[in-house]
Design an enzyme around this catalytic site. Sequence first.
Site, PDB file in Angstrom:
ATOM      1  N   LYS A 171       0.839  -1.206   0.000  1.00 23.83           N
ATOM      2  CA  LYS A 171       0.000   0.000   0.000  1.00 23.83           C
ATOM      3  C   LYS A 171       0.875   1.258   0.000  1.00 23.83           C
ATOM      4  CE  LYS A 171      -1.822   3.195   2.627  1.00 23.83           C
ATOM      5  NZ  LYS A 171      -1.988   4.134   1.579  1.00 23.83           N
ATOM      6  N   GLU A 177      10.054   2.673  10.434  1.00 27.60           N
ATOM      7  CA  GLU A 177      10.950   3.806  10.234  1.00 27.60           C
ATOM      8  C   GLU A 177      10.077   5.043  10.312  1.00 27.60           C
ATOM      9  OE1 GLU A 177      14.040   3.979  10.265  1.00 27.60           O
ATOM     10  OE2 GLU A 177      14.521   1.861  10.014  1.00 27.60           O
ATOM     11  N   GLU A 227       9.212  17.194  14.681  1.00 29.44           N
ATOM     12  CA  GLU A 227       9.548  17.099  13.261  1.00 29.44           C
ATOM     13  C   GLU A 227       8.610  17.998  12.453  1.00 29.44           C
ATOM     14  OE1 GLU A 227       8.829  13.428  10.979  1.00 29.44           O
ATOM     15  OE2 GLU A 227      10.943  13.617  10.434  1.00 29.44           O
TER      16      GLU A 227
HETATM   17  P1  NDP Z   1       1.738   8.753   7.493  1.00 26.73           P
HETATM   18  O1  NDP Z   1       2.133   7.996   8.703  1.00 26.73           O
HETATM   19  O2  NDP Z   1       0.512   9.550   7.536  1.00 26.73           O
HETATM   20  O3  NDP Z   1       1.568   7.773   6.265  1.00 26.73           O
HETATM   21  C1  NDP Z   1       2.455   6.731   5.984  1.00 26.73           C
HETATM   22  C2  NDP Z   1       1.670   5.609   5.353  1.00 26.73           C
HETATM   23  O4  NDP Z   1       0.787   5.060   6.334  1.00 26.73           O
HETATM   24  C3  NDP Z   1       0.791   6.074   4.190  1.00 26.73           C
HETATM   25  O5  NDP Z   1       0.774   5.072   3.208  1.00 26.73           O
HETATM   26  C4  NDP Z   1      -0.564   6.205   4.862  1.00 26.73           C
HETATM   27  O6  NDP Z   1      -1.638   6.120   3.962  1.00 26.73           O
HETATM   28  C5  NDP Z   1      -0.529   5.030   5.806  1.00 26.73           C
HETATM   29  N1  NDP Z   1      -1.513   5.085   6.872  1.00 26.73           N
HETATM   30  C6  NDP Z   1      -2.155   6.166   7.378  1.00 26.73           C
HETATM   31  N2  NDP Z   1      -3.039   5.786   8.334  1.00 26.73           N
HETATM   32  C7  NDP Z   1      -2.924   4.444   8.453  1.00 26.73           C
HETATM   33  C8  NDP Z   1      -3.572   3.469   9.267  1.00 26.73           C
HETATM   34  N3  NDP Z   1      -4.493   3.778  10.161  1.00 26.73           N
HETATM   35  N4  NDP Z   1      -3.215   2.183   9.115  1.00 26.73           N
HETATM   36  C9  NDP Z   1      -2.270   1.834   8.229  1.00 26.73           C
HETATM   37  N5  NDP Z   1      -1.656   2.695   7.405  1.00 26.73           N
HETATM   38  C10 NDP Z   1      -1.967   3.998   7.524  1.00 26.73           C
HETATM   39  O7  NDP Z   1       3.007   9.585   7.041  1.00 26.73           O
HETATM   40  P2  NDP Z   1       3.156  10.472   5.710  1.00 26.73           P
HETATM   41  O8  NDP Z   1       2.944   9.682   4.481  1.00 26.73           O
HETATM   42  O9  NDP Z   1       2.345  11.680   5.919  1.00 26.73           O
HETATM   43  O10 NDP Z   1       4.730  10.777   5.713  1.00 26.73           O
HETATM   44  C11 NDP Z   1       5.260  11.818   6.395  1.00 26.73           C
HETATM   45  C12 NDP Z   1       5.811  11.352   7.721  1.00 26.73           C
HETATM   46  O11 NDP Z   1       6.567  10.155   7.575  1.00 26.73           O
HETATM   47  C13 NDP Z   1       6.746  12.354   8.280  1.00 26.73           C
HETATM   48  O12 NDP Z   1       6.260  12.749   9.526  1.00 26.73           O
HETATM   49  C14 NDP Z   1       8.098  11.657   8.412  1.00 26.73           C
HETATM   50  O13 NDP Z   1       8.596  11.856   9.678  1.00 26.73           O
HETATM   51  C15 NDP Z   1       7.820  10.224   8.246  1.00 26.73           C
HETATM   52  N6  NDP Z   1       8.827   9.567   7.399  1.00 26.73           N
HETATM   53  C16 NDP Z   1       9.837   8.845   7.972  1.00 26.73           C
HETATM   54  C17 NDP Z   1      10.784   8.218   7.201  1.00 26.73           C
HETATM   55  C18 NDP Z   1      11.856   7.369   7.807  1.00 26.73           C
HETATM   56  O14 NDP Z   1      12.473   6.578   7.091  1.00 26.73           O
HETATM   57  N7  NDP Z   1      12.155   7.466   9.082  1.00 26.73           N
HETATM   58  C19 NDP Z   1      10.767   8.331   5.750  1.00 26.73           C
HETATM   59  C20 NDP Z   1       9.659   9.066   5.264  1.00 26.73           C
HETATM   60  C21 NDP Z   1       8.740   9.658   6.064  1.00 26.73           C
HETATM   61  P3  NDP Z   1      -2.248   7.424   3.225  1.00 26.73           P
HETATM   62  O15 NDP Z   1      -1.231   8.497   3.317  1.00 26.73           O
HETATM   63  O16 NDP Z   1      -2.464   6.964   1.862  1.00 26.73           O
HETATM   64  O17 NDP Z   1      -3.509   7.738   3.921  1.00 26.73           O
END
Ligand code: NDP
Length: 477
Positions: free
Chosen positions: A171, A246, A379
């Site tokens: 996903k 991560e 962050e």
């Molecule tokens: P999110 O946690 O919102 O989303 C990450 C993924 O999780 C997306 O595919 C999202 O789907 C999905 N998701 C959201 N809600 C759920 C749920 N209830 N159950 C399962 N999956 C879910 O993060 P963002 O995409 O907004 O990314 C930004 C954040 O990610 C930043 O805060 C950053 O810190 C962190 N990040 C960390 C990295 C690392 O390697 N440490 C690398 C990249 C980002 P959808 O968005 O489609 O709703």
Amino acid sequence: MTIHQNLIAGEWVGSDAIENINPSNTGDVVGQYARASVEDTKTAIAAAKAAFPAWSRSGILERHAILRKTADEILARKDELGRLLSREEGKTLAEGIGETVRAGQIFDFFAGECLRLAGETLPSVRPNIGVEITREPVGVVGIITPWNFPIAIPAWKIAPALCYGNTVVFKPAELVPGCSWAIVDILVRAGLPKGVLNLVMGKGSIVGQTMLDSPDVNAITFTGSTGTGRRVALASVEHNRKYQLEMGGKNPFVVLDDADLAVAVEATVNSAFFSTGQRCTASSRVIVTEGIHDRFVAAVGERLKSVVVDDALKAGTHIGPVVDQSQLKQDTDYIEIGQKEGARLAFGGELLKRDTPGFYLAPALFTEATNDMRISREEIFGPVAAVIRVKDYEEALSIANDTPFGLSSGIATTSLKHATHFKRNAEAGMVMVNLPTAGVDFHVPFGGRKGSSHGSREQGKYANEFYTTVKTAYTLA
Ligand code: NDP
């Protein structure tokens, strides 16, 4: 416009779709992408479960060939896929192509790993008994990815999952489905059997949550925010499944009096602002000793004058737009918070108008910040950084480590003593000396400590710790 469909049990399906919008030009629709339902997701999980017995026993040469072909096609199409990446996510074309090449290299690396699967044989402590230690695939792996690395993160999770014989339900973030769709399409055409890889684009709260709630998903690898990571952890404990997280970072970059000023400035501007500051390894805390502080701040300000913020696809752009309206609001909210907290907004921070409607923000640098301010602790995930002035190296190290996160940590110094001490004592999974905090190799471990990560490392051969489970077999001779 045709709909890019989900891949479930080997069939492209789905008619309910959303638009993928270009953040450099919100009038530009990149494409229509299907949204999976709860039922679709359950079907995908069942398909991955059904495909597992055959795929887990597939020949290593078959897996090698599929991953190798995938690598070749990604690399051959790097300009086109890099362009798609920049168009949907907003990083510059050079960054988009660079990330695409990296995805190709990752598939290439794991194609090789298929041929290097190894175990151990040992004598037992008991006479006439042999011991074999082997690694077996985990089963159905759920892969959930964020929007900021739309091709590299899917690649570094899908490639090892398949290499070690797992089947996958994938996903991607709903905001950037384009590159994910493209690599799944390539993998299928490279010969992946039906059901081995399932693509379920759609909302996290629907698709992702269904994956978390399923007892048939044996492991979940997640990259994204701390909040969602916590949900993954709680659901995984509930189902007694393996999980790997991560999450965020608040990565420090230390600049010492003896630093090469040009190296320190370049590393800071890169760490804090390139890829629009939207990297988990970006540095948003620049900790500077007082002897170099004023010269350093002035030099960064000077360097920022030549930084061009514009359409990601335009030649000459150094920094593209913020990914969407809600991330832009988060960034500008933090700029306001920083000012209210008493930090000085020394450069940038204003919204910019360009030829096309997009989410353009001038890189913002605060000075006179302290480590207890929210801009230093939380962050932001945008082109916003804060300089914290300190007395000496000891204070710099202590502030660098005073954070709930621990992903990456950097230092600019010409002192071997301080570089060595910092490498040993920085509380982070990755440490950079005279290099930006972001920008890592694809063949070595990636991951953090403290609130940034949970579970074993990603990438390189260390990936096998997550994607396999160890078996110890005893045989009477
Ligand atoms: P999110 O946690 O919102 O989303 C990450 C993924 O999780 C997306 O595919 C999202 O789907 C999905 N998701 C959201 N809600 C759920 C749920 N209830 N159950 C399962 N999956 C879910 O993060 P963002 O995409 O907004 O990314 C930004 C954040 O990610 C930043 O805060 C950053 O810190 C962190 N990040 C960390 C990295 C690392 O390697 N440490 C690398 C990249 C980002 P959808 O968005 O489609 O709703």
